[in-house]
Write a protein that holds these residues in place. Sequence first.
Motif, PDB file in Angstrom:
ATOM      1  N   CYS A  21       0.945  -1.232   0.003  1.00  0.00           N
ATOM      2  CA  CYS A  21      -0.177   0.034   0.013  1.00  0.00           C
ATOM      3  C   CYS A  21       0.820   1.163   0.147  1.00  0.00           C
ATOM      4  O   CYS A  21       1.715   1.262   1.039  1.00  0.00           O
ATOM      5  CB  CYS A  21      -0.711   0.044   1.185  1.00  0.00           C
ATOM      6  N   THR A  22       0.907   2.011  -1.071  1.00  0.00           N
ATOM      7  CA  THR A  22       1.532   3.156  -1.166  1.00  0.00           C
ATOM      8  C   THR A  22       0.704   4.434  -0.850  1.00  0.00           C
ATOM      9  O   THR A  22      -0.448   4.487  -1.626  1.00  0.00           O
ATOM     10  CB  THR A  22       2.260   3.292  -2.433  1.00  0.00           C
ATOM     11  N   VAL A  23       1.224   5.317  -0.146  1.00  0.00           N
ATOM     12  CA  VAL A  23       0.456   6.547   0.073  1.00  0.00           C
ATOM     13  C   VAL A  23       1.148   7.940  -0.319  1.00  0.00           C
ATOM     14  O   VAL A  23       2.508   7.941  -0.291  1.00  0.00           O
ATOM     15  CB  VAL A  23       0.198   6.874   1.687  1.00  0.00           C
ATOM     16  N   SER A  24       0.405   8.727  -1.007  1.00  0.00           N
ATOM     17  CA  SER A  24       0.975   9.935  -1.711  1.00  0.00           C
ATOM     18  C   SER A  24       0.141  10.969  -1.163  1.00  0.00           C
ATOM     19  O   SER A  24      -1.208  10.962  -0.692  1.00  0.00           O
ATOM     20  CB  SER A  24       1.124  10.019  -3.284  1.00  0.00           C
ATOM     21  N   GLY A  25       0.813  12.283  -1.086  1.00  0.00           N
ATOM     22  CA  GLY A  25       0.139  13.554  -0.717  1.00  0.00           C
ATOM     23  C   GLY A  25      -0.047  13.656   1.042  1.00  0.00           C
ATOM     24  O   GLY A  25      -0.786  14.555   1.360  1.00  0.00           O
ATOM     25  N   ALA A  26       0.518  12.967   1.726  1.00  0.00           N
ATOM     26  CA  ALA A  26       0.534  13.186   3.178  1.00  0.00           C
ATOM     27  C   ALA A  26       1.741  12.433   3.704  1.00  0.00           C
ATOM     28  O   ALA A  26       2.913  11.955   3.177  1.00  0.00           O
ATOM     29  CB  ALA A  26      -0.494  12.164   3.821  1.00  0.00           C
ATOM     30  N   THR A  27       1.959  12.964   5.062  1.00  0.00           N
ATOM     31  CA  THR A  27       3.365  12.716   5.825  1.00  0.00           C
ATOM     32  C   THR A  27       3.056  11.226   6.319  1.00  0.00           C
ATOM     33  O   THR A  27       2.383  11.075   7.472  1.00  0.00           O
ATOM     34  CB  THR A  27       3.696  13.400   6.937  1.00  0.00           C
ATOM     35  N   PHE A  28       3.307  10.383   5.637  1.00  0.00           N
ATOM     36  CA  PHE A  28       2.897   8.817   6.009  1.00  0.00           C
ATOM     37  C   PHE A  28       3.366   8.427   7.243  1.00  0.00           C
ATOM     38  O   PHE A  28       2.873   7.699   7.924  1.00  0.00           O
ATOM     39  CB  PHE A  28       3.524   8.061   4.832  1.00  0.00           C
ATOM     40  N   GLY A  29       4.641   8.909   7.765  1.00  0.00           N
ATOM     41  CA  GLY A  29       5.395   8.465   8.828  1.00  0.00           C
ATOM     42  C   GLY A  29       4.644   8.720  10.111  1.00  0.00           C
ATOM     43  O   GLY A  29       4.854   8.290  11.014  1.00  0.00           O
ATOM     44  N   GLY A  30       3.898   9.785  10.070  1.00  0.00           N
ATOM     45  CA  GLY A  30       3.249  10.349  11.483  1.00  0.00           C
ATOM     46  C   GLY A  30       1.883   9.550  11.754  1.00  0.00           C
ATOM     47  O   GLY A  30       1.213   9.912  12.681  1.00  0.00           O
ATOM     48  N   TYR A  31       1.328   8.509  10.792  1.00  0.00           N
ATOM     49  CA  TYR A  31      -0.141   8.165  11.010  1.00  0.00           C
ATOM     50  C   TYR A  31       0.059   6.674  11.167  1.00  0.00           C
ATOM     51  O   TYR A  31       0.817   5.795  10.720  1.00  0.00           O
ATOM     52  CB  TYR A  31      -0.948   8.643   9.955  1.00  0.00           C
ATOM     53  N   VAL A  32      -1.118   6.113  12.155  1.00  0.00           N
ATOM     54  CA  VAL A  32      -1.463   4.870  12.055  1.00  0.00           C
ATOM     55  C   VAL A  32      -2.112   4.477  10.489  1.00  0.00           C
ATOM     56  O   VAL A  32      -2.656   5.144   9.928  1.00  0.00           O
ATOM     57  CB  VAL A  32      -2.603   4.708  13.046  1.00  0.00           C
ATOM     58  N   MET A  33      -1.685   3.130  10.509  1.00  0.00           N
ATOM     59  CA  MET A  33      -2.306   2.385   9.104  1.00  0.00           C
ATOM     60  C   MET A  33      -2.671   1.323   9.337  1.00  0.00           C
ATOM     61  O   MET A  33      -2.442   0.579  10.410  1.00  0.00           O
ATOM     62  CB  MET A  33      -0.808   2.296   7.981  1.00  0.00           C
ATOM     63  N   ALA A  34      -3.567   0.638   8.457  1.00  0.00           N
ATOM     64  CA  ALA A  34      -4.381  -0.559   8.647  1.00  0.00           C
ATOM     65  C   ALA A  34      -4.762  -1.041   7.545  1.00  0.00           C
ATOM     66  O   ALA A  34      -4.732  -0.561   6.328  1.00  0.00           O
ATOM     67  CB  ALA A  34      -5.806  -0.106   9.745  1.00  0.00           C
ATOM     68  N   TRP A  35      -4.979  -2.694   7.782  1.00  0.00           N
ATOM     69  CA  TRP A  35      -5.540  -3.337   6.669  1.00  0.00           C
ATOM     70  C   TRP A  35      -6.793  -3.771   7.264  1.00  0.00           C
ATOM     71  O   TRP A  35      -7.063  -4.333   8.048  1.00  0.00           O
ATOM     72  CB  TRP A  35      -4.697  -4.590   6.323  1.00  0.00           C
ATOM     73  N   PHE A  36      -7.845  -3.670   6.183  1.00  0.00           N
ATOM     74  CA  PHE A  36      -9.154  -4.191   6.352  1.00  0.00           C
ATOM     75  C   PHE A  36      -9.431  -5.005   5.292  1.00  0.00           C
ATOM     76  O   PHE A  36      -8.663  -5.144   4.264  1.00  0.00           O
ATOM     77  CB  PHE A  36     -10.260  -2.993   6.190  1.00  0.00           C
ATOM     78  N   ARG A  37     -10.550  -6.015   5.163  1.00  0.00           N
ATOM     79  CA  ARG A  37     -10.932  -6.933   4.360  1.00  0.00           C
ATOM     80  C   ARG A  37     -12.605  -7.125   4.206  1.00  0.00           C
ATOM     81  O   ARG A  37     -12.998  -6.964   5.550  1.00  0.00           O
ATOM     82  CB  ARG A  37     -10.402  -8.300   4.392  1.00  0.00           C
ATOM     83  N   GLN A  38     -13.020  -7.281   3.186  1.00  0.00           N
ATOM     84  CA  GLN A  38     -14.294  -7.802   3.119  1.00  0.00           C
ATOM     85  C   GLN A  38     -14.674  -8.633   2.046  1.00  0.00           C
ATOM     86  O   GLN A  38     -14.127  -8.493   0.970  1.00  0.00           O
ATOM     87  CB  GLN A  38     -15.155  -6.319   2.954  1.00  0.00           C
ATOM     88  N   ALA A  39     -15.212  -9.744   2.471  1.00  0.00           N
ATOM     89  CA  ALA A  39     -15.471 -10.985   1.676  1.00  0.00           C
ATOM     90  C   ALA A  39     -17.081 -10.864   1.378  1.00  0.00           C
ATOM     91  O   ALA A  39     -17.831 -10.011   2.153  1.00  0.00           O
ATOM     92  CB  ALA A  39     -15.234 -12.448   2.366  1.00  0.00           C
ATOM     93  N   PRO A  40     -17.568 -11.300   0.186  1.00  0.00           N
ATOM     94  CA  PRO A  40     -18.952 -11.114  -0.234  1.00  0.00           C
ATOM     95  C   PRO A  40     -20.023 -11.552   0.742  1.00  0.00           C
ATOM     96  O   PRO A  40     -19.681 -12.688   1.292  1.00  0.00           O
ATOM     97  CB  PRO A  40     -18.930 -11.940  -1.580  1.00  0.00           C
ATOM     98  N   GLY A  41     -20.912 -11.058   1.111  1.00  0.00           N
ATOM     99  CA  GLY A  41     -21.884 -11.210   2.227  1.00  0.00           C
ATOM    100  C   GLY A  41     -21.574 -11.426   3.742  1.00  0.00           C
ATOM    101  O   GLY A  41     -22.117 -11.519   4.599  1.00  0.00           O
ATOM    102  N   LYS A  42     -20.036 -10.694   3.827  1.00  0.00           N
ATOM    103  CA  LYS A  42     -19.395 -10.655   5.152  1.00  0.00           C
ATOM    104  C   LYS A  42     -19.371  -9.252   5.435  1.00  0.00           C
ATOM    105  O   LYS A  42     -19.188  -8.272   4.776  1.00  0.00           O
ATOM    106  CB  LYS A  42     -18.355 -11.509   5.343  1.00  0.00           C
TER     107      LYS A  42
END
Length: 126
Positions: A21-42
């Motif tokens: 995951c690449t972020v642009s336009g922000a100071t990436f190092g200062g922020y919490v990052m997360a991964w979410f997922r969503q499966a069909p019907g869930k």
Amino acid sequence: VQVVESGGGLVQTGGSRRLSCTVSGATFGGYVMAWFRQAPGKEREAVSCINWSGDYIYYANSVKGRFTATRTNDKNTLYLQMNSLNSDDTAMYFCVMDSGGGWSACPALSSPNNYWGQGTQVTVSA
């Protein structure tokens, strides 16, 4: 701010995949990052949440011991190494950049001001 995921695809049961995951336009190092997922019907699930330094990482019970989240701040990039994949891991995976709630916002990251990517699909086949 742009959040762009990559690395999804088709993988066999028991296999591995690394998402980026690449972020642009922000100071990436200062922020919490997360991964979410969503499966069909869930419902959407918080997979992992990592603080700015990588010293604090949350994992959902469903992925603990199999997935590893890391970040490289000087490259504005977040990673999710996924091992021992099974059919329950089939989902669209989203990268999220916290808008300032900090570690206490993990893992929900419920603020409407957070930044979400478009997602990358991971499909685990038998």
